[in-house]
Write a protein that holds these residues in place. Structure first.
Motif, short mmCIF file in Angstrom:
data_model
loop_
_atom_site.label_atom_id
_atom_site.label_comp_id
_atom_site.label_asym_id
_atom_site.label_seq_id
_atom_site.Cartn_x
_atom_site.Cartn_y
_atom_site.Cartn_z
N GLN A 56 43.10 33.38 29.05
CA GLN A 56 43.51 32.48 30.13
C GLN A 56 44.11 33.25 31.30
OE1 GLN A 56 46.14 29.74 28.19
NE2 GLN A 56 44.48 28.46 27.40
N ILE A 57 44.92 34.23 30.99
CA ILE A 57 45.53 35.06 32.05
C ILE A 57 44.46 35.82 32.81
CG2 ILE A 57 47.00 37.08 32.45
CD1 ILE A 57 48.77 36.01 30.14
N LYS A 58 43.50 36.39 32.08
CA LYS A 58 42.41 37.12 32.74
C LYS A 58 41.59 36.19 33.63
CE LYS A 58 41.82 40.87 29.45
NZ LYS A 58 40.95 41.49 28.44
N ALA A 59 41.32 34.98 33.17
CA ALA A 59 40.55 34.02 33.97
C ALA A 59 41.31 33.67 35.24
CB ALA A 59 40.25 32.77 33.16
N THR A 60 42.61 33.44 35.13
CA THR A 60 43.43 33.14 36.30
C THR A 60 43.46 34.32 37.26
OG1 THR A 60 44.81 31.67 34.96
CG2 THR A 60 45.73 32.40 37.06
N LYS A 61 43.59 35.52 36.73
CA LYS A 61 43.61 36.73 37.56
C LYS A 61 42.29 36.88 38.30
CE LYS A 61 42.33 40.62 36.12
NZ LYS A 61 41.39 41.47 36.80
N GLN A 65 41.86 36.82 42.24
CA GLN A 65 41.30 38.01 42.88
C GLN A 65 40.10 37.64 43.74
OE1 GLN A 65 42.73 41.16 42.65
NE2 GLN A 65 41.34 41.56 44.35
N THR A 66 39.28 36.73 43.25
CA THR A 66 38.12 36.26 44.02
C THR A 66 38.58 35.59 45.31
OG1 THR A 66 36.90 35.92 41.98
CG2 THR A 66 36.04 34.85 43.94
N GLU A 67 39.60 34.75 45.22
CA GLU A 67 40.13 34.09 46.41
C GLU A 67 40.69 35.10 47.40
OE1 GLU A 67 42.94 31.11 45.21
OE2 GLU A 67 41.43 29.94 44.13
N LEU A 68 41.41 36.12 46.90
CA LEU A 68 41.95 37.15 47.79
C LEU A 68 40.83 37.95 48.45
CD1 LEU A 68 44.96 38.53 45.72
CD2 LEU A 68 45.08 37.33 47.90
N ASP A 69 39.79 38.28 47.68
CA ASP A 69 38.66 39.02 48.24
C ASP A 69 37.98 38.21 49.34
OD1 ASP A 69 39.20 41.13 46.54
OD2 ASP A 69 37.65 40.56 45.08
N GLU A 70 37.86 36.90 49.14
CA GLU A 70 37.25 36.03 50.16
C GLU A 70 38.11 35.99 51.41
OE1 GLU A 70 36.65 32.23 48.29
OE2 GLU A 70 34.98 32.96 47.07
N MET A 71 39.43 35.94 51.25
CA MET A 71 40.33 35.93 52.40
C MET A 71 40.23 37.23 53.19
SD MET A 71 43.83 34.27 51.04
CE MET A 71 43.93 32.67 50.31
N VAL A 72 40.18 38.34 52.47
CA VAL A 72 40.07 39.65 53.12
C VAL A 72 38.73 39.74 53.86
CG1 VAL A 72 39.83 42.14 52.69
CG2 VAL A 72 41.64 40.84 51.55
N ALA A 73 37.66 39.22 53.24
CA ALA A 73 36.34 39.27 53.87
C ALA A 73 36.32 38.42 55.14
CB ALA A 73 35.28 38.79 52.89
#
Length: 76
Positions: A56-61, A65-73
């Motif tokens: 569950q922790i890995k899924a949340t991470k 991380q995907t959301e952060l990568d999209e924001m950076v992009a």
């Protein structure tokens, strides 16, 4: 008569010395005889709960991380 008292005193001293010197060995033997057990069912269940929580922790991470990568992009 005096010889009998000396023999009795020597015998009592021997018994006392034998008892006092055997105590550490007895304590050591008791320490060596400690027995324990492992509840493998509990270990398995707790490991499964740990694995579930870790997944569950890995899924949340990964989601964050995907959301952060999209924001950076988007910022570039």
């Amino acid at each position: 008569m005096r010889k009998d008292w000396l023999i009795l005193a020597a015998f009592l001293c021997g018994v006392i010395l034998a008892n006092t010197q055997d105590r550490p060995a007895t304590a050591q033997r008791q320490e060596l005889l400690k027995v324990g057990f492992v509840d493998l069912v509990r270990v398995r269940d707790e490991f499964n709960a740990y694995q579930t929580a870790l997944n569950q922790i890995k899924a949340t991470k990964d989601k964050e991380q995907t959301e952060l990568d999209e924001m950076v992009a988007c910022m570039q």
